[in-house]
Design an enzyme around this catalytic site. Structure first.
Site, PDB file in Angstrom:
ATOM      1  N   HIS A  57       0.815  -1.207   0.000  1.00  0.00           N
ATOM      2  CA  HIS A  57       0.000   0.000   0.000  1.00  0.00           C
ATOM      3  C   HIS A  57       0.852   1.262   0.000  1.00  0.00           C
ATOM      4  O   HIS A  57       0.349   2.352  -0.265  1.00  0.00           O
ATOM      5  CB  HIS A  57      -0.975  -0.019   1.191  1.00  0.00           C
TER       6      HIS A  57
ATOM      7  N   SER B 278       0.232  -1.123  -6.209  1.00  0.00           N
ATOM      8  CA  SER B 278       0.318  -2.293  -7.075  1.00  0.00           C
ATOM      9  C   SER B 278       1.075  -1.996  -8.365  1.00  0.00           C
ATOM     10  O   SER B 278       0.927  -0.923  -8.936  1.00  0.00           O
ATOM     11  CB  SER B 278      -1.082  -2.779  -7.446  1.00  0.00           C
TER      12      SER B 278
ATOM     13  N   LYS C 188     -13.992  -8.286  -8.088  1.00  0.00           N
ATOM     14  CA  LYS C 188     -13.146  -9.131  -8.919  1.00  0.00           C
ATOM     15  C   LYS C 188     -12.448 -10.204  -8.060  1.00  0.00           C
ATOM     16  O   LYS C 188     -12.344 -11.360  -8.451  1.00  0.00           O
ATOM     17  CB  LYS C 188     -12.102  -8.270  -9.639  1.00  0.00           C
ATOM     18  N   ASP C 189     -11.995  -9.786  -6.873  1.00  0.00           N
ATOM     19  CA  ASP C 189     -11.384 -10.751  -5.955  1.00  0.00           C
ATOM     20  C   ASP C 189     -12.402 -11.792  -5.484  1.00  0.00           C
ATOM     21  O   ASP C 189     -12.087 -12.970  -5.368  1.00  0.00           O
ATOM     22  CB  ASP C 189     -10.788 -10.031  -4.738  1.00  0.00           C
TER      23      ASP C 189
ATOM     24  N   GLU D 272       6.868 -33.442   0.466  1.00  0.00           N
ATOM     25  CA  GLU D 272       5.629 -33.001  -0.166  1.00  0.00           C
ATOM     26  C   GLU D 272       5.953 -32.345  -1.505  1.00  0.00           C
ATOM     27  O   GLU D 272       7.045 -31.825  -1.710  1.00  0.00           O
ATOM     28  CB  GLU D 272       4.924 -32.001   0.752  1.00  0.00           C
TER      29      GLU D 272
END
Lengths: 255, 425
Positions: B213, B217, B241-242, B285
């Protein structure tokens, strides 16, 4: 959307590399068969479950334990309360101390976990020519492609080992067992049990039924899981569709 | 803080004393976000969601788990069989770990493709690498808690790596184990740390978001935001959108939980840990496999450095090198869209990582050893040689003037017409 699909494909590809890499243990191809619990709509076949329990009880349980399953769980297989009590009481388990401070043996109860046939691993080995019969509670989950492996193994015995294969004394040749030398006596043959429901007891039928029972022992939650899964996914697909519509609506003026 | 207004006197009173509402307004509602983010930008928030899911399911699993060598395996099975919806909690937690890594790896490769690690986002990138390291430690220790065969032998192999260090190696291993083999003290400390680490992770994620922030972005064009018309407020545009992304992801995630819960797992881990029986093929894994391949790529002692130590150093270096990435890649152009050469090498690097993962999952024998070594060499070659050279020799394509510009140019009359009023705004 196209990128999203690509993403999912990439994720599956990357993630899939691992199990795929491990699955090929270099052993023989397992026998093919369908199980009632395969697929999105798969559920346990209750009749097969009950027959499978009969096979386990009459054959397997003489050497193998089922220590993670409780007798009370057999209600799911179709035994009633009295039958469960009766089965539980067939073996004794140590309990105590009592008021005199002594440990004592008592008959099994419905609340007990399956009492294993041998007191410990050493006792099991001593009684089985040095071989340890594994506990079967999780056998279908503890082997690669477990249900098909157990199904194949039960039918994979050969009278004589192939030429050049040195079979140690007291061992049997099994096509599907790693290393092929197995200590277990061929456990089932045609008609080695007589089914209470009149089903013809071929070797294949018996193997299929007992694998069904063992899968239930390993994944007793499967019926609940798949039914909840279907409802959840349908709900999510509708919700996601609505969200996509809302996204389009909100974004329609953005360029 | 920017324009948070309310008619509610209680909220206004509270906000004057602790500006939580102003902060939310500032960083989750108005927060100006480039308007051209594509769906690859969904993966950060998805990873955050999975972190919350992991912590929540973990807290409830702990209520029924017993960290003792004789009881751990059975307590997990009790969760699966007798605890109400215990199977759901455990399968969500177990598959959630795999999902977390899938999302974070995609998130990282997105960063690599669009140059999100470059100035001014170096610290943001570092925090991301730290998050990866903490995640790896957490996942490794969590896998041990089940106390199956692969838990036990995985723990043995990985902790034994530290014995490769000269002089102090053995002492470090004994210290890690709390004894002379992986045993109850090891399980207990792993349990304690497995509960602690997620909260450390949470703190680093907080810093990661804070750094985000601050520098804002990146975007698919990799160019800076030039004017307010390049951005849109986070809410409602990116919240919806998220959320749509969350829906798609949950379908993917829960498909595995409900219909293939053991897809990512190892059958051997359903056999209780047995120090007397070594599994024929010990594998970590899936998310560790590329690093496992790098570890095993070193087979020759060089002078006084044993092969094992080389492998251990290389494995750690494979992650440490990421810290230096912002300076190894000196190209001023962020997005691979405008870097014709880098774009191709990006995909080659991704393929290299998949090859490493494949090799890591196979027994180290035959041609796979050579492939693993070549892939390992290429991994470091990409970062240490290729990226610095590319930055010098590559001729990037011309960058668009602004985030809004390509739309104006490419969209013809219609797009130009809609863009006009926005310029006044």
């Amino acid at each position: 959307m196209r990128k999203l699909i690509l993403t999912v494909a990439a994720a599956v590809l990357v993630a899939g590399a691992a199990p795929a890499a491990q699955a090929s243990g270099g052993s023989v191809e397992l026998l093919k068969t369908d199980f009632s619990w395969d697929g999105l709509f798969g559920r346990y076949d209750r009749a097969a479950l009950k027959r499978g329990y009969q096979v386990f009880h009459e054959v397997c349980s003489n050497c193998h334990g089922l220590r993670l399953v409780a007798y009370r769980n057999l209600a799911y297989v179709g035994l009633n309360e009295d039958q469960i009590k009766e089965v539980a009481a067939e073996r004794e388990v140590q309990d105590g101390p009592n008021d005199e401070g002594q440990m004592f043996m008592r008959a099994g109860r419905a609340a007990d976990k399956f009492i294993s046939p041998f007191a410990n691993d050493n006792a099991a080995r001593a009684a089985n020519n040095g071989a340890l019969p594994p506990d079967l509670s999780l056998i279908n989950k503890a082997r690669p492609n477990g249900p098909h492996y157990v199904y194949s193994l039960l039918q994979g015995y050969e009278e004589t080992a192939p030429e050049g294969h040195a079979l140690p004394e007291g061992m049997y040749y099994n096509k599907y067992f790693p290393g092929h030398n197995i200590g277990m006596v061929p456990p089932i043959a045609d008609d080695s049990v007589t089914y209470a429901d009149g089903t013809k007891a071929t070797q294949q039928q018996i193997a299929h039924d007992v694998v069904t029972f063992l899968n239930w022992a390993a994944e007793p939650e499967l019926d609940d899981r798949k039914s909840m899964g279907l409802k959840t996914l349908i709900f999510l697909l509708v919700l996601t569709g609505l969200m996509y519509a809302l996204k389009r609506q909100i974004w329609k003026d953005v360029h | 803080m920017s324009g948070f207004k309310t008619d509610n006197k209680v909220i206004a009173w509270f906000d004057e004393r602790l500006p939580i509402f102003s902060m939310l307004q500032h960083s989750a509602v108005e927060y100006p976000t480039p308007k051209n983010l594509n769906y690859w930008w969904n993966f950060g928030s998805l990873a955050g969601l999975v972190m919350v899911i992991m912590i929540m399911t973990g807290i409830f699993l702990v209520m029924n788990y017993t960290p003792h060598t004789t009881l751990a395996f059975d307590s997990v099975e009790r969760i699966m069989r007798d605890v109400n919806y215990g199977w759901l909690l455990r399968y969500v937690h177990m598959n959630g770990a795999s999902m977390f890594f899938i999302l974070v790896y995609i998130h990282m490769f997105r960063g690599l493709y669009y140059g999100s690690y470059k100035s001014p986002r170096e610290v943001l990138w570092w925090l991301g690498v730290i998050i990866l390291l903490v995640m790896m430690a957490t996942a490794f220790m969590g896998y041990v808690l089940v106390w199956g065969q692969m838990s036990f032998w995985g723990a043995t192999v990985i902790t034994n790596l530290f014995s490769a260090f000269p002089i102090v190696g053995e002492a470090i291993v004994t210290w890690l184990w709390g004894g002379f083999s992986v045993d109850n003290p090891t399980l207990n400390r792993f349990f304690s740390l497995h509960y602690l680490m997620p909260f450390v992770l949470f703190a680093v994620v907080f810093l990661h978001v804070w750094a985000l922030h601050t520098s804002k972005s990146n975007n698919p064009l990799g160019i800076d935001v030039k004017s307010p018309q390049d951005t849109i407020p986070f809410h409602p545009y990116y919240t919806i959108k998220d959320l749509f992304g969350v829906g798609v992801f949950m379908v993917f995630f829960l498909y595995f939980v409900f219909f293939a819960p053991n897809f990512f797992g190892e059958p051997d881990n359903y056999i209780p840990a047995n120090p007397m029986v070594t599994p024929p093929h010990i594998v970590p894994e899936w998310y560790f496999l590329p690093f496992y391949a790098i570890l095993r790529a070193f087979t020759q002692d060089i002078l006084f450095i044993p092969a094992k130590l080389q492998g251990v150093i290389a494995m750690f270096a494979a992650i440490i090198v990421l810290f230096f990435l912002p300076w190894l890649d000196g190209s001023k152009v962020r997005s691979a869209t405008f870097r014709p050469l880098y774009k191709q090498f990006f995909w080659l690097f991704l393929a290299d990582c998949v090859v490493l993962g494949y090799v890591g999952g196979k027994p180290a024998e035959g041609v796979l050893i050579t492939i693993g070594q070549l892939a390992t060499a290429y991994y470091f070659f990409h970062f240490l040689v290729l990226l610095p050279i590319l930055a010098r020799i590559e001729k990037p394509k011309p960058l668009p003037a602004s985030i809004s510009a390509p739309v104006l140019k490419g969209g013809g009359m219609a797009a130009g017409a809609t863009a006009q009023p926005m310029e006044k705004a």
